[in-house]
Scaffold this active site. Structure first.
Site, PDB file in Angstrom:
ATOM      1  N   ARG A  22      83.865   5.914  83.221  1.00 57.41           N
ATOM      2  CA  ARG A  22      84.812   6.778  82.528  1.00 57.41           C
ATOM      3  C   ARG A  22      85.760   7.412  83.526  1.00 57.41           C
ATOM      4  O   ARG A  22      85.308   8.014  84.508  1.00 57.41           O
ATOM      5  CB  ARG A  22      84.062   7.891  81.802  1.00 57.41           C
ATOM      6  CG  ARG A  22      84.164   7.775  80.315  1.00 57.41           C
ATOM      7  CD  ARG A  22      83.257   8.752  79.646  1.00 57.41           C
ATOM      8  NE  ARG A  22      82.263   8.007  78.904  1.00 57.41           N
ATOM      9  CZ  ARG A  22      81.454   8.561  78.009  1.00 57.41           C
ATOM     10  NH1 ARG A  22      81.515   9.828  77.771  1.00 57.41           N
ATOM     11  NH2 ARG A  22      80.595   7.819  77.364  1.00 57.41           N
ATOM     12  N   SER A 113      83.982   7.653  74.516  1.00 59.59           N
ATOM     13  CA  SER A 113      83.133   8.373  73.557  1.00 59.59           C
ATOM     14  C   SER A 113      83.726   9.694  73.093  1.00 59.59           C
ATOM     15  O   SER A 113      84.798   9.724  72.510  1.00 59.59           O
ATOM     16  CB  SER A 113      81.758   8.563  74.176  1.00 59.59           C
ATOM     17  OG  SER A 113      80.867   9.029  73.208  1.00 59.59           O
ATOM     18  N   HIS A 114      83.044  10.799  73.405  1.00 60.66           N
ATOM     19  CA  HIS A 114      83.463  12.108  72.899  1.00 60.66           C
ATOM     20  C   HIS A 114      84.600  12.714  73.724  1.00 60.66           C
ATOM     21  O   HIS A 114      85.086  13.790  73.395  1.00 60.66           O
ATOM     22  CB  HIS A 114      82.269  13.057  72.916  1.00 60.66           C
ATOM     23  CG  HIS A 114      81.669  13.186  74.279  1.00 60.66           C
ATOM     24  ND1 HIS A 114      80.911  12.198  74.844  1.00 60.66           N
ATOM     25  CD2 HIS A 114      81.767  14.164  75.205  1.00 60.66           C
ATOM     26  CE1 HIS A 114      80.547  12.579  76.065  1.00 60.66           C
ATOM     27  NE2 HIS A 114      81.051  13.758  76.305  1.00 60.66           N
ATOM     28  N   ASP A 277      81.580  11.022  66.485  1.00 66.54           N
ATOM     29  CA  ASP A 277      82.431  11.153  67.674  1.00 66.54           C
ATOM     30  C   ASP A 277      83.384   9.967  67.833  1.00 66.54           C
ATOM     31  O   ASP A 277      83.491   9.112  66.957  1.00 66.54           O
ATOM     32  CB  ASP A 277      81.574  11.337  68.932  1.00 66.54           C
ATOM     33  CG  ASP A 277      80.838  10.067  69.315  1.00 66.54           C
ATOM     34  OD1 ASP A 277      80.543   9.257  68.420  1.00 66.54           O
ATOM     35  OD2 ASP A 277      80.563   9.874  70.521  1.00 66.54           O
ATOM     36  N   ASP A 279      83.431   7.101  69.421  1.00 69.22           N
ATOM     37  CA  ASP A 279      82.977   5.718  69.249  1.00 69.22           C
ATOM     38  C   ASP A 279      81.875   5.576  68.195  1.00 69.22           C
ATOM     39  O   ASP A 279      81.255   4.520  68.083  1.00 69.22           O
ATOM     40  CB  ASP A 279      82.507   5.144  70.592  1.00 69.22           C
ATOM     41  CG  ASP A 279      81.336   5.913  71.181  1.00 69.22           C
ATOM     42  OD1 ASP A 279      81.224   7.126  70.923  1.00 69.22           O
ATOM     43  OD2 ASP A 279      80.519   5.300  71.900  1.00 69.22           O
ATOM     44  N   ASP A 281      78.837   6.911  67.754  1.00 71.87           N
ATOM     45  CA  ASP A 281      77.392   6.890  67.994  1.00 71.87           C
ATOM     46  C   ASP A 281      76.745   8.270  67.864  1.00 71.87           C
ATOM     47  O   ASP A 281      75.528   8.386  67.852  1.00 71.87           O
ATOM     48  CB  ASP A 281      77.039   6.226  69.336  1.00 71.87           C
ATOM     49  CG  ASP A 281      77.736   6.849  70.529  1.00 71.87           C
ATOM     50  OD1 ASP A 281      78.481   7.841  70.347  1.00 71.87           O
ATOM     51  OD2 ASP A 281      77.545   6.344  71.653  1.00 71.87           O
ATOM     52  N   ARG A 282      77.554   9.337  67.749  1.00 69.71           N
ATOM     53  CA  ARG A 282      76.963  10.675  67.611  1.00 69.71           C
ATOM     54  C   ARG A 282      77.064  11.172  66.173  1.00 69.71           C
ATOM     55  O   ARG A 282      77.897  10.692  65.401  1.00 69.71           O
ATOM     56  CB  ARG A 282      77.708  11.677  68.496  1.00 69.71           C
ATOM     57  CG  ARG A 282      77.564  11.398  69.960  1.00 69.71           C
ATOM     58  CD  ARG A 282      78.159  12.541  70.759  1.00 69.71           C
ATOM     59  NE  ARG A 282      78.039  12.268  72.187  1.00 69.71           N
ATOM     60  CZ  ARG A 282      78.102  13.192  73.115  1.00 69.71           C
ATOM     61  NH1 ARG A 282      78.321  14.446  72.790  1.00 69.71           N
ATOM     62  NH2 ARG A 282      77.989  12.870  74.387  1.00 69.71           N
ATOM     63  N   GLU A 364      69.753  15.756  72.498  1.00 68.98           N
ATOM     64  CA  GLU A 364      70.288  17.042  72.069  1.00 68.98           C
ATOM     65  C   GLU A 364      71.805  17.020  71.889  1.00 68.98           C
ATOM     66  O   GLU A 364      72.369  17.898  71.261  1.00 68.98           O
ATOM     67  CB  GLU A 364      69.903  18.152  73.060  1.00 68.98           C
ATOM     68  CG  GLU A 364      70.278  17.914  74.531  1.00 68.98           C
ATOM     69  CD  GLU A 364      71.750  17.844  74.815  1.00 68.98           C
ATOM     70  OE1 GLU A 364      72.482  18.703  74.281  1.00 68.98           O
ATOM     71  OE2 GLU A 364      72.164  16.953  75.582  1.00 68.98           O
ATOM     72  N   LYS A 376      72.660   4.782  69.979  1.00 72.52           N
ATOM     73  CA  LYS A 376      72.581   5.830  68.980  1.00 72.52           C
ATOM     74  C   LYS A 376      73.601   5.508  67.887  1.00 72.52           C
ATOM     75  O   LYS A 376      74.562   4.771  68.140  1.00 72.52           O
ATOM     76  CB  LYS A 376      72.808   7.200  69.614  1.00 72.52           C
ATOM     77  CG  LYS A 376      74.060   7.360  70.472  1.00 72.52           C
ATOM     78  CD  LYS A 376      73.978   8.692  71.211  1.00 72.52           C
ATOM     79  CE  LYS A 376      75.268   9.015  71.941  1.00 72.52           C
ATOM     80  NZ  LYS A 376      75.253   8.503  73.329  1.00 72.52           N
ATOM     81  N   ARG A 496      75.473  21.712  82.813  1.00 76.55           N
ATOM     82  CA  ARG A 496      74.890  21.890  81.484  1.00 76.55           C
ATOM     83  C   ARG A 496      73.599  22.696  81.629  1.00 76.55           C
ATOM     84  O   ARG A 496      72.728  22.356  82.437  1.00 76.55           O
ATOM     85  CB  ARG A 496      74.579  20.548  80.834  1.00 76.55           C
ATOM     86  CG  ARG A 496      75.794  19.643  80.684  1.00 76.55           C
ATOM     87  CD  ARG A 496      75.565  18.666  79.529  1.00 76.55           C
ATOM     88  NE  ARG A 496      76.482  17.533  79.543  1.00 76.55           N
ATOM     89  CZ  ARG A 496      77.758  17.569  79.170  1.00 76.55           C
ATOM     90  NH1 ARG A 496      78.298  18.718  78.779  1.00 76.55           N
ATOM     91  NH2 ARG A 496      78.512  16.485  79.198  1.00 76.55           N
TER      92      ARG A 496
HETATM   93  C1  VG1 Z   1      76.456  13.137  77.694  1.00 74.27           C
HETATM   94  C2  VG1 Z   1      75.250  13.609  76.915  1.00 74.27           C
HETATM   95  C3  VG1 Z   1      74.210  12.512  76.840  1.00 74.27           C
HETATM   96  C4  VG1 Z   1      74.846  11.249  76.242  1.00 74.27           C
HETATM   97  C5  VG1 Z   1      76.082  10.857  77.027  1.00 74.27           C
HETATM   98  C6  VG1 Z   1      76.822   9.702  76.390  1.00 74.27           C
HETATM   99  O1  VG1 Z   1      76.082  12.842  79.018  1.00 74.27           O
HETATM  100  O2  VG1 Z   1      74.704  14.768  77.493  1.00 74.27           O
HETATM  101  O3  VG1 Z   1      73.119  12.960  76.064  1.00 74.27           O
HETATM  102  O4  VG1 Z   1      73.933  10.182  76.256  1.00 74.27           O
HETATM  103  O5  VG1 Z   1      76.983  11.970  77.085  1.00 74.27           O
HETATM  104  O6  VG1 Z   1      77.153   9.990  75.064  1.00 74.27           O
HETATM  105  P1  VG1 Z   1      76.320  13.875  80.259  1.00 74.27           P
HETATM  106  O7  VG1 Z   1      75.883  13.137  81.482  1.00 74.27           O
HETATM  107  O8  VG1 Z   1      77.771  14.241  80.233  1.00 74.27           O
HETATM  108  O9  VG1 Z   1      75.476  15.062  79.937  1.00 74.27           O
HETATM  109  V1  VG1 Z   1      78.512   9.275  74.373  1.00 74.27           V
HETATM  110  O10 VG1 Z   1      78.471   9.580  72.735  1.00 74.27           O
HETATM  111  O11 VG1 Z   1      79.663  10.145  75.239  1.00 74.27           O
HETATM  112  O12 VG1 Z   1      78.478   7.700  74.842  1.00 74.27           O
HETATM  113 CO    CO Z   2      79.758   8.443  71.746  1.00 72.27          CO
END
Ligand code: VG1
Ligand code: CO
Length: 543
Positions: A22, A113-114, A277, A279, A281-282, A364, A376, A496
């Site tokens: 990313r 993703s998000h 979100d 993509d 998956d959330r 979480e 997910k 976090r």
């Molecule tokens: C975050 C979340 C994690 C999740 C990851 C990808 O990672 O905490 O639980 O699996 O995003 O989600 P990090 O390393 O930023 O805490 V997604 O929906 O962005 O693919």
């Molecule tokens: Co995602």
């Protein structure tokens, strides 16, 4: 067809994080950056010759251009076939399903993703293996190592492929199948859930709002909830995928999906609310007047999953990521099944699912899924909730109250400190690691530490060891704090802080989580000295 071997600019060392690579979109657009990573995916996994892949993304800015580059590189590397979502769209769980359904050699998913999208926002890519899941650490490491030494990539000189027409075309010897992104996924959902019961629920006047946040789930949610299950038109809002997600932040939580949360908390709000979100998956789950934390949602889904037709036999075990609350552990105990605690990131669930050790997994951060795919799955979680609501004929709030009265409540919150100076964030974590061995028995704001460690995970299936996965501090009175640095950001560092406090079956389950967690928050501040290191008095995002 002419196959050009192009010597790329040496943009080397693309290091994947929690979930693929990313970076800022502009960086991805530099010639040779995406190309190096894609070539490294092919080369580090035995070459693309004769192989087939699924390709698709969440529709963000640069999605289609990236897919055109991947098509031309796959052809130049001798791939036999690509399966691509129409208009370049595929939700992550749908891509996972297509990989498994068509037994391809993997898939390339374009998404951050998000994270927000746009030319000045974020882009991403990840490689999923033939089981449909995110590549395991050793494959990610091999790809990363390849990006450090790569000197050339292969690409054909050809016109762009029309991604808008469903059907089969060719580029040289490579077959390209453009598929409807929704239909196979919808068929899969129909095998798992009682669509008739959910239809009857909607027909009885049950109301819902689904916020697709202008991300990839819009077409999926409209096709399944509105067209198939009979939810009234307008149930899905922000349903058209946009390259910049309508200038929003496609992260389904109470901060970024606040309008939906406010609507559910209001008098005129619907019975049920959900969001997904970038993509797909959330998931975020809300009932009238109540927000369900993802950790609680995992626990409730695990306790009730046998009510859905695809899961009547129950599940073999439950896995949760380490920072996720212990609510699901209590359900596993009551059901007499195993529970597993894995590091953050979906890639750690793959082995457990493949080995049949678990039937549901969750994080979480609003990720929940089962063995139907290896990612997910946001809409899956929403449909499972709907199926449970249709069978139990209770409100979300009633189900939650009942759950807490049986299992007790794990109050939970995550505090994020974003865009910190990376050196500062590292020194905070390193200082904590140094004192971890001496924390036991010490008291902070009246809370005594009973154990502390730097989490490491020994995969029970392949025995691989993953260390330094976050710091866990357990206080007496069943309270815990976890601290780790994010691996999905593209700017500075994000700290976090995951806070948890258990209250027993007969305790007060009606508190505001920030109040229930006050003692843990105070103890954490005294112990970690977040303000001293970061000069921040409060977190940027509280969920
Ligand atoms: C975050 C979340 C994690 C999740 C990851 C990808 O990672 O905490 O639980 O699996 O995003 O989600 P990090 O390393 O930023 O805490 V997604 O929906 O962005 O693919
Ligand atoms: Co995602």
């Amino acid at each position: 067809m002419k196959v050009d071997s192009v010597v790329s600019e040496p943009i080397k060392g693309q290091k994947p994080g929690t979930s693929g690579l990313r970076k800022k979109t502009r960086q991805f657009m530099e010639r040779g950056f995406l190309e190096n990573f894609v070539q490294s995916i092919f080369s580090a996994t035995g070459g693309a010759k004769g192989k087939s892949y699924v390709v698709g993304g969440d529709g963000r800015f640069f999605n289609k251009q990236a897919i055109q580059i991947i098509i031309k590189m796959a052809a130049a590397n001798g791939a036999a076939k690509l399966i691509i979502g129409q208009d370049g769209l595929l939700a992550t769980p749908a891509a996972s399903h297509l990989i498994r359904l068509n037994k391809t050699d993997g898939g390339l998913i374009l998404s951050a993703s998000h994270n927000p999208g746009g030319i000045d926002q974020d882009f991403g890519i990840k490689f999923n293996t033939p089981n449909g899941g995110p590549s395991a650490q050793r494959i990610t490491d091999a790809i990363y190592n390849f990006t450090k030494t790569i000197s050339q990539y292969f690409i054909v000189n050809a016109d762009d492929i029309d991604l808008s027409k469903i059907g089969i075309t060719h580029l040289g010897n490579m077959k390209i199948e453009i598929v409807d992104p929704v239909s196979d996924y919808k068929d899969l959902m129909e095998t798992l859930f009682d669509f008739d019961k959910i239809k009857a629920l909607f027909a009885s006047g049950f109301s819902m709002q689904f916020d697709a946040m202008h991300a990839v789930t819009g077409p999926y949610a409209k096709a399944i909830l509105e067209d198939c299950l009979g939810a009234p038109k307008g149930t899905v809002i922000n349903g058209i995928p946009l390259p910049d997600f309508g200038n929003g932040h496609p992260d389904p939580n109470p901060v970024w999906a606040k309008p939906l949360v406010d609507f559910l908390m209001s008098e005129e709000g619907p019975d049920f609310g959900a969001a997904s979100d970038g993509d797909g998956d959330r998931n975020m789950i809300l009932g009238k007047g109540i927000y369900i934390t993802p950790s609680d949602s995992l626990a409730v889904l695990a306790a009730n999953i046998h009510l859905a037709k695809g899961y009547t036999k129950g599940i073999s075990g439950i896995a949760r990521s380490m920072p996720t609350s212990g609510a699901s552990d209590r359900v596993a105990k009551a059901l007499g099944i195993e529970c597993y605690e894995t590091p953050t990131g979906w890639k750690f669930f793959g082995n457990l699912l493949d080995a049949g050790k678990v039937g549901i997994c969750g994080e979480e951060s609003a990720g929940t899924g089962s063995d139907h795919v290896r990612e997910k799955d946001g809409l899956w979680a929403v449909l499972l909730w709907l199926n449970i609501l249709a069978v139990r004929k209770q409100s979300v709030a009633e189900i939650m109250q009942e759950h807490w009265s049986v299992f007790g409540r794990n109050y939970y919150s995550r505090h994020d400190y974003e865009n910190l100076d990376t050196a500062t964030a590292n020194s905070l974590i390193n200082a904590l690691i140094e004192k971890i061995a001496n924390l036991k028995g010490q008291e902070f704001c009246g809370l005594k530490v009973i154990a502390a460690d730097d989490f490491s995970y020994n995969d029970p299936v392949d025995n691989s060891l993953s260390s330094n996965q976050g710091i866990r501090i357990f206080f007496e009175g069943e309270a815990r704090v976890v601290l780790r640095l994010s691996g999905t950001g593209t700017q500075g560092a994000t700290l976090r802080v995951y806070l948890e406090q258990y209250t027993s079956q007969d305790g007060d389950h009606s508190l505001d989580p920030q109040i229930a967690l006050k003692a843990v928050i105070d103890a954490t501040n005294a112990l970690v000295k977040i303000e001293h290191y970061t000069s921040r008095k409060f977190p940027d995002v509280t969920t």
